[in-house]
Design a protein around this motif. Structure first.
Motif, PDB file in Angstrom:
ATOM      1  N   TYR A 267       1.775 -62.513 -31.307  1.00 50.02           N
ATOM      2  CA  TYR A 267       1.193 -63.840 -31.534  1.00 50.02           C
ATOM      3  C   TYR A 267       1.708 -64.436 -32.843  1.00 50.02           C
ATOM      4  CZ  TYR A 267      -2.348 -67.522 -31.894  1.00 50.02           C
ATOM      5  OH  TYR A 267      -2.982 -68.731 -31.991  1.00 50.02           O
ATOM      6  N   ASN A 268       1.728 -63.623 -33.880  1.00 47.31           N
ATOM      7  CA  ASN A 268       2.136 -64.121 -35.200  1.00 47.31           C
ATOM      8  C   ASN A 268       3.631 -64.416 -35.280  1.00 47.31           C
ATOM      9  OD1 ASN A 268      -0.522 -63.840 -35.966  1.00 47.31           O
ATOM     10  ND2 ASN A 268      -0.207 -61.870 -36.979  1.00 47.31           N
ATOM     11  N   ASN A 269       4.393 -63.892 -34.322  1.00 46.38           N
ATOM     12  CA  ASN A 269       5.833 -64.132 -34.287  1.00 46.38           C
ATOM     13  C   ASN A 269       6.237 -64.964 -33.074  1.00 46.38           C
ATOM     14  OD1 ASN A 269       7.375 -62.384 -36.491  1.00 46.38           O
ATOM     15  ND2 ASN A 269       5.618 -61.182 -35.795  1.00 46.38           N
ATOM     16  N   ARG A 270       5.297 -65.710 -32.522  1.00 47.64           N
ATOM     17  CA  ARG A 270       5.555 -66.440 -31.278  1.00 47.64           C
ATOM     18  C   ARG A 270       6.616 -67.510 -31.431  1.00 47.64           C
ATOM     19  NH1 ARG A 270       1.015 -67.822 -33.808  1.00 47.64           N
ATOM     20  NH2 ARG A 270       0.319 -70.001 -33.978  1.00 47.64           N
ATOM     21  N   GLN A 271       6.858 -67.986 -32.638  1.00 42.67           N
ATOM     22  CA  GLN A 271       7.886 -69.002 -32.868  1.00 42.67           C
ATOM     23  C   GLN A 271       9.026 -68.458 -33.737  1.00 42.67           C
ATOM     24  OE1 GLN A 271       5.403 -72.158 -34.514  1.00 42.67           O
ATOM     25  NE2 GLN A 271       5.222 -73.122 -32.502  1.00 42.67           N
ATOM     26  N   ASN A 272       9.097 -67.154 -33.854  1.00 41.10           N
ATOM     27  CA  ASN A 272      10.101 -66.515 -34.704  1.00 41.10           C
ATOM     28  C   ASN A 272      11.382 -66.261 -33.900  1.00 41.10           C
ATOM     29  OD1 ASN A 272      11.615 -64.986 -36.459  1.00 41.10           O
ATOM     30  ND2 ASN A 272      10.153 -63.308 -36.620  1.00 41.10           N
ATOM     31  N   PRO A 273      12.487 -66.945 -34.214  1.00 41.59           N
ATOM     32  CA  PRO A 273      13.730 -66.717 -33.467  1.00 41.59           C
ATOM     33  C   PRO A 273      14.370 -65.366 -33.789  1.00 41.59           C
ATOM     34  CG  PRO A 273      14.137 -68.216 -35.277  1.00 41.59           C
ATOM     35  CD  PRO A 273      12.648 -67.994 -35.247  1.00 41.59           C
ATOM     36  N   PHE A 274      13.866 -64.696 -34.821  1.00 45.14           N
ATOM     37  CA  PHE A 274      14.410 -63.401 -35.225  1.00 45.14           C
ATOM     38  C   PHE A 274      13.402 -62.287 -34.958  1.00 45.14           C
ATOM     39  CE2 PHE A 274      16.189 -66.700 -38.047  1.00 45.14           C
ATOM     40  CZ  PHE A 274      17.501 -66.643 -37.616  1.00 45.14           C
ATOM     41  N   LEU A 275      12.650 -62.418 -33.876  1.00 44.71           N
ATOM     42  CA  LEU A 275      11.609 -61.462 -33.536  1.00 44.71           C
ATOM     43  C   LEU A 275      12.159 -60.044 -33.417  1.00 44.71           C
ATOM     44  CD1 LEU A 275       8.793 -60.628 -32.533  1.00 44.71           C
ATOM     45  CD2 LEU A 275       9.444 -61.409 -30.261  1.00 44.71           C
ATOM     46  N   PHE A 276      13.257 -59.875 -32.696  1.00 44.51           N
ATOM     47  CA  PHE A 276      13.808 -58.533 -32.495  1.00 44.51           C
ATOM     48  C   PHE A 276      14.232 -57.925 -33.828  1.00 44.51           C
ATOM     49  CE2 PHE A 276      17.430 -55.677 -31.789  1.00 44.51           C
ATOM     50  CZ  PHE A 276      16.840 -54.742 -30.961  1.00 44.51           C
ATOM     51  N   ARG A 277      14.950 -58.685 -34.636  1.00 43.49           N
ATOM     52  CA  ARG A 277      15.389 -58.185 -35.937  1.00 43.49           C
ATOM     53  C   ARG A 277      14.202 -57.766 -36.794  1.00 43.49           C
ATOM     54  NH1 ARG A 277      16.810 -62.542 -40.222  1.00 43.49           N
ATOM     55  NH2 ARG A 277      14.527 -62.552 -40.100  1.00 43.49           N
ATOM     56  N   ASP A 278      13.168 -58.605 -36.844  1.00 43.65           N
ATOM     57  CA  ASP A 278      12.025 -58.310 -37.700  1.00 43.65           C
ATOM     58  C   ASP A 278      11.231 -57.117 -37.183  1.00 43.65           C
ATOM     59  OD1 ASP A 278      12.848 -60.372 -39.257  1.00 43.65           O
ATOM     60  OD2 ASP A 278      11.297 -61.790 -38.628  1.00 43.65           O
ATOM     61  N   ALA A 279      11.191 -56.954 -35.853  1.00 44.71           N
ATOM     62  CA  ALA A 279      10.532 -55.775 -35.295  1.00 44.71           C
ATOM     63  C   ALA A 279      11.307 -54.513 -35.658  1.00 44.71           C
ATOM     64  CB  ALA A 279      10.419 -55.912 -33.777  1.00 44.71           C
ATOM     65  N   MET A 280      12.631 -54.584 -35.601  1.00 42.54           N
ATOM     66  CA  MET A 280      13.450 -53.430 -35.966  1.00 42.54           C
ATOM     67  C   MET A 280      13.302 -53.085 -37.447  1.00 42.54           C
ATOM     68  SD  MET A 280      14.782 -52.341 -33.190  1.00 42.54           S
ATOM     69  CE  MET A 280      15.839 -51.123 -33.950  1.00 42.54           C
ATOM     70  N   LEU A 281      13.166 -54.097 -38.287  1.00 44.59           N
ATOM     71  CA  LEU A 281      12.931 -53.844 -39.710  1.00 44.59           C
ATOM     72  C   LEU A 281      11.624 -53.096 -39.917  1.00 44.59           C
ATOM     73  CD1 LEU A 281      14.104 -57.212 -41.314  1.00 44.59           C
ATOM     74  CD2 LEU A 281      15.061 -54.943 -41.791  1.00 44.59           C
ATOM     75  N   ARG A 282      10.593 -53.439 -39.137  1.00 44.32           N
ATOM     76  CA  ARG A 282       9.325 -52.723 -39.226  1.00 44.32           C
ATOM     77  C   ARG A 282       9.516 -51.244 -38.883  1.00 44.32           C
ATOM     78  NH1 ARG A 282       4.425 -55.662 -38.543  1.00 44.32           N
ATOM     79  NH2 ARG A 282       4.633 -57.628 -39.668  1.00 44.32           N
ATOM     80  N   LEU A 283      10.319 -50.976 -37.851  1.00 41.42           N
ATOM     81  CA  LEU A 283      10.529 -49.591 -37.435  1.00 41.42           C
ATOM     82  C   LEU A 283      11.314 -48.807 -38.480  1.00 41.42           C
ATOM     83  CD1 LEU A 283       9.526 -50.756 -34.683  1.00 41.42           C
ATOM     84  CD2 LEU A 283      11.088 -49.135 -33.598  1.00 41.42           C
ATOM     85  N   ILE A 284      12.289 -49.457 -39.108  1.00 41.08           N
ATOM     86  CA  ILE A 284      13.074 -48.790 -40.147  1.00 41.08           C
ATOM     87  C   ILE A 284      12.184 -48.378 -41.322  1.00 41.08           C
ATOM     88  CG2 ILE A 284      14.828 -49.195 -41.934  1.00 41.08           C
ATOM     89  CD1 ILE A 284      16.365 -50.842 -39.880  1.00 41.08           C
ATOM     90  N   ARG A 285      11.209 -49.234 -41.632  1.00 39.15           N
ATOM     91  CA  ARG A 285      10.340 -48.983 -42.794  1.00 39.15           C
ATOM     92  C   ARG A 285       9.149 -48.104 -42.458  1.00 39.15           C
ATOM     93  NH1 ARG A 285      10.653 -55.429 -44.046  1.00 39.15           N
ATOM     94  NH2 ARG A 285      12.752 -55.437 -44.964  1.00 39.15           N
ATOM     95  N   SER A 286       9.023 -47.736 -41.186  1.00 37.15           N
ATOM     96  CA  SER A 286       7.867 -46.965 -40.752  1.00 37.15           C
ATOM     97  C   SER A 286       8.231 -45.493 -40.585  1.00 37.15           C
ATOM     98  CB  SER A 286       7.343 -47.515 -39.416  1.00 37.15           C
ATOM     99  OG  SER A 286       6.315 -46.711 -38.913  1.00 37.15           O
ATOM    100  N   GLY A 287       7.349 -44.634 -41.054  1.00 31.04           N
ATOM    101  CA  GLY A 287       7.544 -43.208 -40.834  1.00 31.04           C
ATOM    102  C   GLY A 287       7.159 -42.839 -39.412  1.00 31.04           C
ATOM    103  N   ASN A 288       7.363 -41.597 -39.059  1.00 29.98           N
ATOM    104  CA  ASN A 288       7.071 -41.151 -37.702  1.00 29.98           C
ATOM    105  C   ASN A 288       5.568 -40.984 -37.499  1.00 29.98           C
ATOM    106  OD1 ASN A 288       7.581 -40.444 -35.100  1.00 29.98           O
ATOM    107  ND2 ASN A 288       8.571 -38.495 -35.562  1.00 29.98           N
ATOM    108  N   LEU A 289       5.147 -41.081 -36.258  1.00 25.73           N
ATOM    109  CA  LEU A 289       3.758 -40.869 -35.871  1.00 25.73           C
ATOM    110  C   LEU A 289       3.726 -39.639 -34.972  1.00 25.73           C
ATOM    111  CD1 LEU A 289       0.796 -41.808 -35.684  1.00 25.73           C
ATOM    112  CD2 LEU A 289       1.468 -43.243 -33.745  1.00 25.73           C
ATOM    113  N   PRO A 290       3.215 -38.513 -35.471  1.00 27.82           N
ATOM    114  CA  PRO A 290       3.236 -37.276 -34.681  1.00 27.82           C
ATOM    115  C   PRO A 290       2.451 -37.418 -33.375  1.00 27.82           C
ATOM    116  CG  PRO A 290       2.726 -36.817 -36.991  1.00 27.82           C
ATOM    117  CD  PRO A 290       2.652 -38.308 -36.817  1.00 27.82           C
TER     118      PRO A 290
END
Length: 297
Positions: A267-290
């Motif tokens: 919802y917060n990225n509904r008008q974001n043309p770089f949604l995929f890039r920003d989602a990937m940045l979140r994953l890069i900065r996130s540690g693993n979830l066992p």
């Protein structure tokens, strides 16, 4: 605005792990690779092992080290596809659907989905300003012998959405004054213009000298009074409930916050043309979830 990446571009651009690693490198180190230990930029590549070596301290590391992708056995292109599908599916996508589309087991698809959802959670979201609508929704299945209006066996989700802006969602247990006022203070800026709610009495007293409190009287069949309404947050509930019924079909109260975080990210990225890039940045900065953490009681 047109999304920068669509499914055809995704499949063409990231059809190999080498392509995926190159993309991750550019996201993680836009100004050139730096050592994860000493931050030196004197780096050499060990291409045969997909590693970098620091010429200053000798440390060896990969582009996925310290990220959610570290030690994954799943090909990176399947991760990329899952991120795209979860981010672009307005009502979400079930683990069963991911299983079929990615050619993986249900357990793998379920675990993959939850790791992506965990990365989408925004721990440092800014406070909402302007006109903010607040409401509660109750998520859960029907029970035999229990009336449709009953909240028994349902889980409460609190929502606050700035008109034309972002949403904040939180799973909680009680709809009393302490809970509702605490939630509002945690997500709404002190100088917000107005807070719009229905006539549920625990909301009373939330306004102050900076922020007026406007009430729409749903018990008297009042739905709109000029600018006073909660239609925006009701639209959020519609999206969340359609996700549960139409995509996920059923989910446990234990994981409801994760699904709410995923929906809030979309919802917060509904008008974001770089949604995929920003989602990937979140994953890069996130540690693993066992996995064990997900299935623990």
């Amino acid at each position: 605005m047109k999304a920068q990446i669509d499914m055809a571009v995704l499949n063409e651009r990231f059809r190999s792990d080498d392509n995926c690693r190159e993309y991750l490198e550019g996201l993680r180190w836009p100004d050139g690779v730096r050592c994860l230990r000493c931050e030196s930029d004197r780096i050499s590549r060990i291409d045969t092992r997909k590693l970098y070596q620091c010429m200053s301290c000798g440390h060896q590391f990969s582009v996925t080290a310290g990220t959610i992708f570290h030690d994954t056995r799943l090909p990176l292109w399947k991760w990329f596809s899952a991120v795209y599908l979860i981010g672009e599916s307005k009502k979400g996508i079930s683990s069963n659907q991911l299983k079929r589309m990615l050619g993986v087991s249900y357990k793998t698809a379920w675990y993959l989905s939850h790791r992506i959802r965990a990365a989408m959670k925004d721990e440092a979201a800014p406070l909402l300003s302007g006109i903010v609508e607040v409401d509660e929704a109750y998520i859960g299945g029907k029970r035999k012998g229990v009336g449709q209006g009953s909240k028994k066996h349902r889980t409460m989700v609190l929502g606050a959405v700035a008109r034309g802006g972002e949403v904040r969602l939180k799973v909680d247990k009680r709809n009393d004054r302490k809970t509702l006022h605490g939630f509002i203070r945690s997500v709404v800026a002190d100088d917000a213009e107005a807070i719009m709610t229905d006539d549920w009495h625990p909301y009373k007293g939330i306004g102050d000298a900076n922020t007026r409190h406007e009430i729409i009287n749903h018990t008297q069949e009042e739905w709109v009074r000029g600018q006073v309404h909660t239609n925006t947050v009701e639209g959020v509930w519609s999206l969340l409930k359609r996700s549960v019924v139409g995509s996920y079909h059923q989910l446990s109260a234990k994981h409801l916050q994760a699904y709410a975080d995923e929906m809030a990210f979309r919802y917060n990225n509904r008008q974001n043309p770089f949604l995929f890039r920003d989602a990937m940045l979140r994953l890069i900065r996130s540690g693993n979830l066992p996995y064990q953490a997900l299935i623990a009681n």
